[in-house]
Design a protein around this motif. Structure first.
Motif, PDB file in Angstrom:
ATOM      1  N   ALA A  34      37.680  45.164 -42.822  1.00  0.00           N
ATOM      2  CA  ALA A  34      37.469  46.277 -43.663  1.00  0.00           C
ATOM      3  C   ALA A  34      35.834  46.051 -44.244  1.00  0.00           C
ATOM      4  O   ALA A  34      35.369  47.078 -44.300  1.00  0.00           O
ATOM      5  N   ASP A  35      35.661  44.814 -44.887  1.00  0.00           N
ATOM      6  CA  ASP A  35      34.176  44.488 -45.342  1.00  0.00           C
ATOM      7  C   ASP A  35      33.254  44.646 -44.122  1.00  0.00           C
ATOM      8  O   ASP A  35      32.310  45.138 -44.496  1.00  0.00           O
ATOM      9  N   ARG A  36      33.631  44.124 -43.231  1.00  0.00           N
ATOM     10  CA  ARG A  36      32.785  44.115 -41.922  1.00  0.00           C
ATOM     11  C   ARG A  36      32.270  45.736 -41.613  1.00  0.00           C
ATOM     12  O   ARG A  36      31.263  45.741 -41.529  1.00  0.00           O
ATOM     13  N   SER A  37      33.431  46.373 -41.348  1.00  0.00           N
ATOM     14  CA  SER A  37      33.144  47.705 -41.091  1.00  0.00           C
ATOM     15  C   SER A  37      32.350  48.562 -42.245  1.00  0.00           C
ATOM     16  O   SER A  37      31.489  49.210 -41.842  1.00  0.00           O
ATOM     17  N   GLN A  38      32.733  48.275 -43.240  1.00  0.00           N
ATOM     18  CA  GLN A  38      31.801  48.862 -44.664  1.00  0.00           C
ATOM     19  C   GLN A  38      30.511  48.346 -44.360  1.00  0.00           C
ATOM     20  O   GLN A  38      29.639  49.411 -44.795  1.00  0.00           O
ATOM     21  N   THR A  39      30.281  47.100 -44.077  1.00  0.00           N
ATOM     22  CA  THR A  39      28.929  46.540 -43.960  1.00  0.00           C
ATOM     23  C   THR A  39      28.176  47.434 -42.782  1.00  0.00           C
ATOM     24  O   THR A  39      27.094  47.865 -43.149  1.00  0.00           O
ATOM     25  N   THR A  55      18.906  53.899 -40.632  1.00  0.00           N
ATOM     26  CA  THR A  55      18.567  54.831 -39.761  1.00  0.00           C
ATOM     27  C   THR A  55      17.930  56.295 -40.596  1.00  0.00           C
ATOM     28  O   THR A  55      17.406  57.147 -40.279  1.00  0.00           O
ATOM     29  N   GLY A  56      18.264  55.894 -42.034  1.00  0.00           N
ATOM     30  CA  GLY A  56      17.896  57.070 -42.719  1.00  0.00           C
ATOM     31  C   GLY A  56      18.589  58.449 -42.671  1.00  0.00           C
ATOM     32  O   GLY A  56      18.114  59.508 -43.031  1.00  0.00           O
ATOM     33  N   ARG A  57      19.910  58.261 -42.471  1.00  0.00           N
ATOM     34  CA  ARG A  57      20.792  59.455 -42.121  1.00  0.00           C
ATOM     35  C   ARG A  57      22.279  58.820 -42.515  1.00  0.00           C
ATOM     36  O   ARG A  57      22.285  57.697 -42.839  1.00  0.00           O
ATOM     37  N   ASP A  58      23.259  59.898 -42.692  1.00  0.00           N
ATOM     38  CA  ASP A  58      24.382  59.428 -42.925  1.00  0.00           C
ATOM     39  C   ASP A  58      25.205  58.724 -41.791  1.00  0.00           C
ATOM     40  O   ASP A  58      24.849  59.057 -40.735  1.00  0.00           O
ATOM     41  N   PRO A  59      25.946  57.623 -42.145  1.00  0.00           N
ATOM     42  CA  PRO A  59      26.675  56.925 -41.219  1.00  0.00           C
ATOM     43  C   PRO A  59      27.797  57.929 -40.410  1.00  0.00           C
ATOM     44  O   PRO A  59      28.153  58.779 -41.086  1.00  0.00           O
ATOM     45  N   VAL A  60      27.999  57.457 -39.095  1.00  0.00           N
ATOM     46  CA  VAL A  60      28.921  58.210 -38.459  1.00  0.00           C
ATOM     47  C   VAL A  60      30.077  57.384 -38.219  1.00  0.00           C
ATOM     48  O   VAL A  60      30.085  56.239 -37.653  1.00  0.00           O
ATOM     49  N   GLN A  61      31.522  57.987 -38.669  1.00  0.00           N
ATOM     50  CA  GLN A  61      32.492  57.062 -38.169  1.00  0.00           C
ATOM     51  C   GLN A  61      32.767  57.186 -36.882  1.00  0.00           C
ATOM     52  O   GLN A  61      32.924  58.032 -36.077  1.00  0.00           O
ATOM     53  N   PRO A  62      32.939  55.810 -36.268  1.00  0.00           N
ATOM     54  CA  PRO A  62      33.303  55.834 -34.619  1.00  0.00           C
ATOM     55  C   PRO A  62      34.467  56.419 -34.140  1.00  0.00           C
ATOM     56  O   PRO A  62      35.554  56.322 -35.130  1.00  0.00           O
ATOM     57  N   LYS A  63      34.419  57.000 -33.070  1.00  0.00           N
ATOM     58  CA  LYS A  63      35.633  57.557 -32.269  1.00  0.00           C
ATOM     59  C   LYS A  63      36.229  56.794 -31.190  1.00  0.00           C
ATOM     60  O   LYS A  63      36.999  56.877 -30.661  1.00  0.00           O
TER      61      LYS A  63
END
Length: 263
Positions: A7-12, A21-29
């Protein structure tokens, strides 16, 4: 050694994606998208061995030459601008430099990405000097190209006897490398991507050697470059660069040229 919490890895990864990237992150699908979050962003982009400016240059140059989506090129351009690692004028110079070493089509992909992001961010046009703003004497241009080649490559050029060699002498080194709107280390990183993609033996060996022998790129940075390059170009291509870089680290340390001396 303690295990990393997934979970820490994914949040990092998500935090690094947003910052880089200067934008909101995108949750992977998908599983592939998870690998971007958990390896590319969480592990590669957080490594300290390569300056962030260089990491952006390598990423955007490789993205443009390895058929990444336009949006991914835009991400690297936007991140470089919003994190103030590169200016708009420097990015215009970077696109020109990439065109020389990876073809005008790939340079154009990067240039169009810079245009899209500049418009998205509402930036005024970059002020960059023309390729050459005044008349010149052909011999002067030839001499300037020879001098710049010697400075960049650290060995003297031969006479430009063919149209191809004339183009290298007169434009590549006589004009493009002499533009001071982008510093020499930055030009090295873009060049390295271009020659790596070419697969051409002499440019690969000579430019890797010159990047380190000039002091522009340090050995540890070059090793990190291979990892950054490999994430976009693929491990097989990166393995070739790994072997040459290790060889040239040894040659530079011993003061040897990139090629074997003639018998």
């Amino acid at each position: 050694m303690p295990m990393l919490d997934p979970a820490d890895r994914s949040q990092t990864g998500l935090d690094t994606e947003a910052r880089s990237t200067g934008r909101d992150p995108v949750q992977p699908k998908t599983l592939l998208e998870e690998s971007w979050r958990d390896f590319v962003w969480a592990e590669v982009w957080t490594r300290p061995g390569l300056p962030l400016r260089a990491r952006y240059l390598v990423a955007m140059a490789t993205a443009a030459t390895c058929n990444l989506e336009d949006g991914q090129i835009d991400d690297f351009v936007r991140g470089a601008l919003t994190n103030k690692e590169l200016t708009l004028a420097e990015l215009r110079e970077a696109a020109l430099h990439l065109a020389v070493y990876a073809g005008w089509g790939n340079g154009g992909r990067l240039d169009r990405a810079v245009t899209r992001v500049a418009e998205e961010l509402g930036l005024p046009p970059a002020e960059v000097p023309p390729i050459r703003g005044e008349a010149w004497d052909p011999q002067e241009r030839n001499d300037e190209g020879h001098a710049e080649f010697d400075k960049v490559m650290l060995f003297p050029p031969g006479p430009p006897k063919t149209p191809y060699l004339q183009g290298i002498n007169n434009f590549v080194f006589g004009e493009m490398w002499r533009r001071r709107g982008l510093d020499e280390p930055s030009r090295r990183w873009i060049t390295l991507v271009g020659v790596c993609e070419s697969g051409a033996e002499i440019p690969i060996r000579s430019h890797i050697h010159a990047a380190m022998a000039s002091g522009n790129c340090q050995p540890d940075e070059m090793l990190e470059f291979v990892l950054q390059y490999g994430t976009h170009a693929g491990w097989p291509k990166a393995s070739r660069m790994q072997m040459v870089i290790l060889e040239m680290i040894d040659k530079v340390a011993k003061g040897l040229p990139w090629h074997a001396p003639k018998a």
